[in-house]
Design an enzyme around this catalytic site. Structure first.
Site, PDB file in Angstrom:
ATOM      1  N   SER A 140       6.151  91.113   2.894  1.00  0.00           N
ATOM      2  CA  SER A 140       7.479  91.015   3.031  1.00  0.00           C
ATOM      3  C   SER A 140       7.947  92.345   3.708  1.00  0.00           C
ATOM      4  O   SER A 140       7.173  93.610   3.730  1.00  0.00           O
ATOM      5  CB  SER A 140       8.064  91.165   1.664  1.00  0.00           C
ATOM      6  OG  SER A 140       9.499  91.542   1.618  1.00  0.00           O
ATOM      7  N   TYR A 153       8.120  93.241  -7.263  1.00  0.00           N
ATOM      8  CA  TYR A 153       7.809  92.392  -6.073  1.00  0.00           C
ATOM      9  C   TYR A 153       7.383  93.323  -4.868  1.00  0.00           C
ATOM     10  O   TYR A 153       6.290  93.108  -4.252  1.00  0.00           O
ATOM     11  CB  TYR A 153       9.078  91.809  -5.774  1.00  0.00           C
ATOM     12  CG  TYR A 153       9.099  90.961  -4.678  1.00  0.00           C
ATOM     13  CD1 TYR A 153       8.364  89.574  -4.633  1.00  0.00           C
ATOM     14  CD2 TYR A 153       9.344  91.308  -3.291  1.00  0.00           C
ATOM     15  CE1 TYR A 153       8.491  88.794  -3.663  1.00  0.00           C
ATOM     16  CE2 TYR A 153       9.584  90.471  -2.221  1.00  0.00           C
ATOM     17  CZ  TYR A 153       9.044  89.285  -2.263  1.00  0.00           C
ATOM     18  OH  TYR A 153       8.874  88.368  -1.082  1.00  0.00           O
TER      19      TYR A 153
HETATM   20  P1  NAD Z   1      10.117  79.659  -2.316  1.00  0.00           P
HETATM   21  O1  NAD Z   1      10.432  80.037  -3.607  1.00  0.00           O
HETATM   22  O2  NAD Z   1      11.101  78.453  -1.676  1.00  0.00           O
HETATM   23  O3  NAD Z   1       8.603  79.185  -2.066  1.00  0.00           O
HETATM   24  C1  NAD Z   1       7.512  79.787  -3.028  1.00  0.00           C
HETATM   25  C2  NAD Z   1       6.785  78.542  -3.317  1.00  0.00           C
HETATM   26  O4  NAD Z   1       5.466  79.131  -4.104  1.00  0.00           O
HETATM   27  C3  NAD Z   1       7.258  77.582  -3.984  1.00  0.00           C
HETATM   28  O5  NAD Z   1       7.050  76.301  -3.803  1.00  0.00           O
HETATM   29  C4  NAD Z   1       6.583  77.795  -5.602  1.00  0.00           C
HETATM   30  O6  NAD Z   1       6.560  76.722  -6.479  1.00  0.00           O
HETATM   31  C5  NAD Z   1       5.200  78.518  -5.090  1.00  0.00           C
HETATM   32  N1  NAD Z   1       4.614  78.961  -6.222  1.00  0.00           N
HETATM   33  C6  NAD Z   1       5.190  79.793  -6.993  1.00  0.00           C
HETATM   34  N2  NAD Z   1       4.091  80.460  -7.821  1.00  0.00           N
HETATM   35  C7  NAD Z   1       3.095  79.708  -7.580  1.00  0.00           C
HETATM   36  C8  NAD Z   1       1.631  79.863  -8.372  1.00  0.00           C
HETATM   37  N3  NAD Z   1       1.418  80.515  -9.246  1.00  0.00           N
HETATM   38  N4  NAD Z   1       0.819  78.901  -7.503  1.00  0.00           N
HETATM   39  C9  NAD Z   1       0.866  78.162  -6.403  1.00  0.00           C
HETATM   40  N5  NAD Z   1       2.432  78.005  -5.835  1.00  0.00           N
HETATM   41  C10 NAD Z   1       3.551  78.945  -6.498  1.00  0.00           C
HETATM   42  O7  NAD Z   1       9.978  80.932  -1.311  1.00  0.00           O
HETATM   43  P2  NAD Z   1       9.830  81.376   0.035  1.00  0.00           P
HETATM   44  O8  NAD Z   1      10.911  82.051   0.594  1.00  0.00           O
HETATM   45  O9  NAD Z   1       9.238  79.999   0.745  1.00  0.00           O
HETATM   46  O10 NAD Z   1       8.445  82.306  -0.115  1.00  0.00           O
HETATM   47  C11 NAD Z   1       7.256  82.198   0.701  1.00  0.00           C
HETATM   48  C12 NAD Z   1       6.566  83.577   0.653  1.00  0.00           C
HETATM   49  O11 NAD Z   1       7.432  84.360   1.519  1.00  0.00           O
HETATM   50  C13 NAD Z   1       6.434  84.228  -0.770  1.00  0.00           C
HETATM   51  O12 NAD Z   1       5.318  85.054  -0.682  1.00  0.00           O
HETATM   52  C14 NAD Z   1       7.667  85.119  -0.414  1.00  0.00           C
HETATM   53  O13 NAD Z   1       7.310  86.441  -1.498  1.00  0.00           O
HETATM   54  C15 NAD Z   1       7.618  85.613   0.778  1.00  0.00           C
HETATM   55  N6  NAD Z   1       8.740  86.349   1.297  1.00  0.00           N
HETATM   56  C16 NAD Z   1       9.991  85.523   1.101  1.00  0.00           C
HETATM   57  C17 NAD Z   1      11.195  85.939   1.574  1.00  0.00           C
HETATM   58  C18 NAD Z   1      12.482  85.222   1.657  1.00  0.00           C
HETATM   59  O14 NAD Z   1      13.686  86.081   2.022  1.00  0.00           O
HETATM   60  N7  NAD Z   1      12.759  84.212   1.252  1.00  0.00           N
HETATM   61  C19 NAD Z   1      11.288  87.212   2.209  1.00  0.00           C
HETATM   62  C20 NAD Z   1       9.840  87.869   2.501  1.00  0.00           C
HETATM   63  C21 NAD Z   1       8.687  87.347   2.026  1.00  0.00           C
END
Ligand code: NAD
Length: 261
Positions: A140, A153
């Site tokens: 991130s 986080y």
């Molecule tokens: P999201 O919450 O829409 O998706 C995350 C997915 O991970 C969900 O489907 C959830 O059910 C799944 N998940 C959670 N715990 C789990 C577990 N124990 N085992 C398996 N699956 C699990 O969020 P996103 O934005 O799509 O996030 C994807 C990745 O990107 C994450 O690692 C997040 O930290 C990272 N990220 C997101 C952002 C943002 O702004 N959305 C920014 C930087 C990084």
């Protein structure tokens, strides 16, 4: 010809958000994908939409070693092997450090950090056996710079960069490249929980969010999950054949500097 023709890639957290878009794009580019998540109904529906010949869903709680082992069995049975992994699953909690319960801090480490470690540990030998391939970890913006109220986080996302570098060093000789993505704000339920509301995001909430990103992100908007999926595609495909061990920022310019507007 697709950019991932013949590849077999495991994607965690693929039921929604960035993972879902990665699964859809990878399949469209010729890969067969194993979608893992804890949201079974949604994950299975996405896999079904992509199509039986290209996608399968498996319950894969990334914190559970036995789930990883089961995922390997499903991928082997359905597709014969595995030559790619996208460690995408993650959770976010907002809290001041001094107010963060120990349990919450540990939960973030367990899912974001231990989950990625178990993915590398379990899937790298499979990729090696398949003759080489790629691992893409999801860090991130907060893995590279500070952001108040996301201390637990941010700590896990910085750890993922450490894991990425060491994995790249240890796995290069086995034909496995390992890189990390550092997204800024992306319009998924994580950054925008309103998306989970059956009535959708209210005009007011959407307006406030758009206003915020117009001010702080040089490109003037929040990112789309499809845009992160395209970076994952680049790092999984041959276009990145001479790249390993690196973090890639995909944030609309947010980290370039302080906006004065
Ligand atoms: P999201 O919450 O829409 O998706 C995350 C997915 O991970 C969900 O489907 C959830 O059910 C799944 N998940 C959670 N715990 C789990 C577990 N124990 N085992 C398996 N699956 C699990 O969020 P996103 O934005 O799509 O996030 C994807 C990745 O990107 C994450 O690692 C997040 O930290 C990272 N990220 C997101 C952002 C943002 O702004 N959305 C920014 C930087 C990084």
């Amino acid at each position: 010809m697709g950019k991932l023709d013949g590849r077999v890639v495991v994607i965690t957290g693929a039921a929604r958000g960035q993972g879902e878009q990665e699964a859809r794009l990878f399949a469209a580019e010729g890969a067969r994908v194993l979608l893992g998540d804890v949201l079974d109904e949604r994950g299975a529906a996405v896999a079904k939409e992509i199509g039986e010949d290209r996608a399968r869903y498996v319950r894969l709680d990334v914190t559970r070693e036995e789930d990883w082992a089961a995922a390997v069995s499903v991928a082997r049975e359905a597709f014969g092997r595995i030559d790619g992994l996208v460690n995408n699953a993650g959770i976010l909690r907002f809290n001041e450090l001094t107010a963060t319960p120990l349990e919450e801090f540990r939960q973030l480490i367990e899912v974001n950090q231990v989950g990625a470690f178990l993915g590398i540990k379990t899937i790298a030998p499979e990729i090696e056996a398949a003759g080489g391939g790629t691992i893409v970890n999801t860090s991130s913006y907060t893995g590279l710079t500070g952001m108040a109220y996301v201390g637990a986080y941010a700590a896990t996302k910085a750890a993922i960069l450490g894991l990425t570098r060491v994995a790249a060093l240890e796995l290069a000789g086995k034909g496995i490249r390992v890189n990390a993505m550092c997204p800024g704000a992306v319009d998924t339920p994580m950054a925008n929980p309103g998306l989970l509301d059956p009535d959708g995001v209210t005009e007011e909430a959407r307006g406030a969010m758009d206003g915020l990103y117009r001010r702080v992100v040089p490109l003037g908007r929040v990112g789309r999950p499809e845009e992160i999926a395209r970076l994952a595609l680049f790092l999984t495909g041959e276009d990145s054949s001479y790249i390993t061990g690196q973090p890639f920022v995909v944030d609309g310019g947010w980290m370039a500097g302080v906006s004065v507007l």
